[in-house]
Scaffold this motif. Structure first.
Motif, PDB file in Angstrom:
ATOM      1  N   VAL A   6       0.840  -1.207   0.000  1.00  0.00           N
ATOM      2  CA  VAL A   6       0.000   0.000   0.000  1.00  0.00           C
ATOM      3  C   VAL A   6       0.870   1.251   0.000  1.00  0.00           C
ATOM      4  CG1 VAL A   6      -1.683   1.325   1.339  1.00  0.00           C
ATOM      5  CG2 VAL A   6      -1.991  -1.143   1.040  1.00  0.00           C
ATOM      6  N   GLN A   7       1.954   1.244   0.771  1.00  0.00           N
ATOM      7  CA  GLN A   7       2.840   2.408   0.810  1.00  0.00           C
ATOM      8  C   GLN A   7       3.516   2.652  -0.531  1.00  0.00           C
ATOM      9  OE1 GLN A   7       5.353   1.450   4.177  1.00  0.00           O
ATOM     10  NE2 GLN A   7       4.087   2.657   5.571  1.00  0.00           N
ATOM     11  N   GLU A   8       3.801   1.601  -1.273  1.00  0.00           N
ATOM     12  CA  GLU A   8       4.484   1.727  -2.560  1.00  0.00           C
ATOM     13  C   GLU A   8       3.541   2.096  -3.710  1.00  0.00           C
ATOM     14  OE1 GLU A   8       6.364  -2.047  -2.986  1.00  0.00           O
ATOM     15  OE2 GLU A   8       7.830  -1.657  -1.403  1.00  0.00           O
ATOM     16  N   ASN A   9       2.240   1.998  -3.495  1.00  0.00           N
ATOM     17  CA  ASN A   9       1.257   2.250  -4.554  1.00  0.00           C
ATOM     18  C   ASN A   9       0.243   3.285  -4.099  1.00  0.00           C
ATOM     19  OD1 ASN A   9       1.833   0.028  -6.682  1.00  0.00           O
ATOM     20  ND2 ASN A   9       1.934  -1.016  -4.712  1.00  0.00           N
ATOM     21  N   GLU A  10       0.401   4.509  -4.592  1.00  0.00           N
ATOM     22  CA  GLU A  10      -0.482   5.595  -4.178  1.00  0.00           C
ATOM     23  C   GLU A  10      -1.934   5.373  -4.584  1.00  0.00           C
ATOM     24  OE1 GLU A  10       0.995   9.371  -5.409  1.00  0.00           O
ATOM     25  OE2 GLU A  10       2.848   9.172  -4.280  1.00  0.00           O
ATOM     26  N   ASP A  11      -2.176   4.529  -5.585  1.00  0.00           N
ATOM     27  CA  ASP A  11      -3.553   4.292  -6.018  1.00  0.00           C
ATOM     28  C   ASP A  11      -4.205   3.110  -5.301  1.00  0.00           C
ATOM     29  OD1 ASP A  11      -1.929   2.436  -7.270  1.00  0.00           O
ATOM     30  OD2 ASP A  11      -3.115   2.402  -9.112  1.00  0.00           O
ATOM     31  N   ALA A  12      -3.581   2.584  -4.257  1.00  0.00           N
ATOM     32  CA  ALA A  12      -4.166   1.481  -3.488  1.00  0.00           C
ATOM     33  C   ALA A  12      -5.414   1.975  -2.762  1.00  0.00           C
ATOM     34  CB  ALA A  12      -3.150   0.944  -2.487  1.00  0.00           C
ATOM     35  N   SER A  13      -6.466   1.169  -2.816  1.00  0.00           N
ATOM     36  CA  SER A  13      -7.725   1.541  -2.155  1.00  0.00           C
ATOM     37  C   SER A  13      -8.535   0.286  -1.868  1.00  0.00           C
ATOM     38  CB  SER A  13      -8.529   2.490  -3.050  1.00  0.00           C
ATOM     39  OG  SER A  13      -8.892   1.852  -4.252  1.00  0.00           O
TER      40      SER A  13
END
Length: 75
Positions: A26-33
């Motif tokens: 999640v920290q590595e992917n700003e589009d995680a939701s």
């Protein structure tokens, strides 16, 4: 070897490692939701989730997860 020398691995070790991997992803992917987690504590499952926006996609993902669990069960 005495009982005092036996070191047990906590039952939550695998769950903590998985949560750490999820946090990193999640920290590595700003589009995680749309995060949803089920945790079995004792005999009960506890659900934790973010605000669920696209419920149809979530239901489809849950169906795939259910299929995966059933496949693992039959192995």
């Amino acid at each position: 070897m005495t009982i005092a020398e036996i070191k047990r691995t906590p039952r939550n070790t695998e769950a903590l490692a998985l949560l750490e991997a999820i946090i990193n992803t999640v920290q590595e992917n700003e589009d995680a939701s749309n995060l949803m987690v089920l945790v079995k504590i004792g005999d009960n499952y506890h659900r934790y989730s973010t605000n669920l926006i696209d419920t149809m996609s979530l239901v489809a993902a849950l169906e795939l997860a259910k299929f995966d669990v059933l496949q693992r069960m039959s192995e």
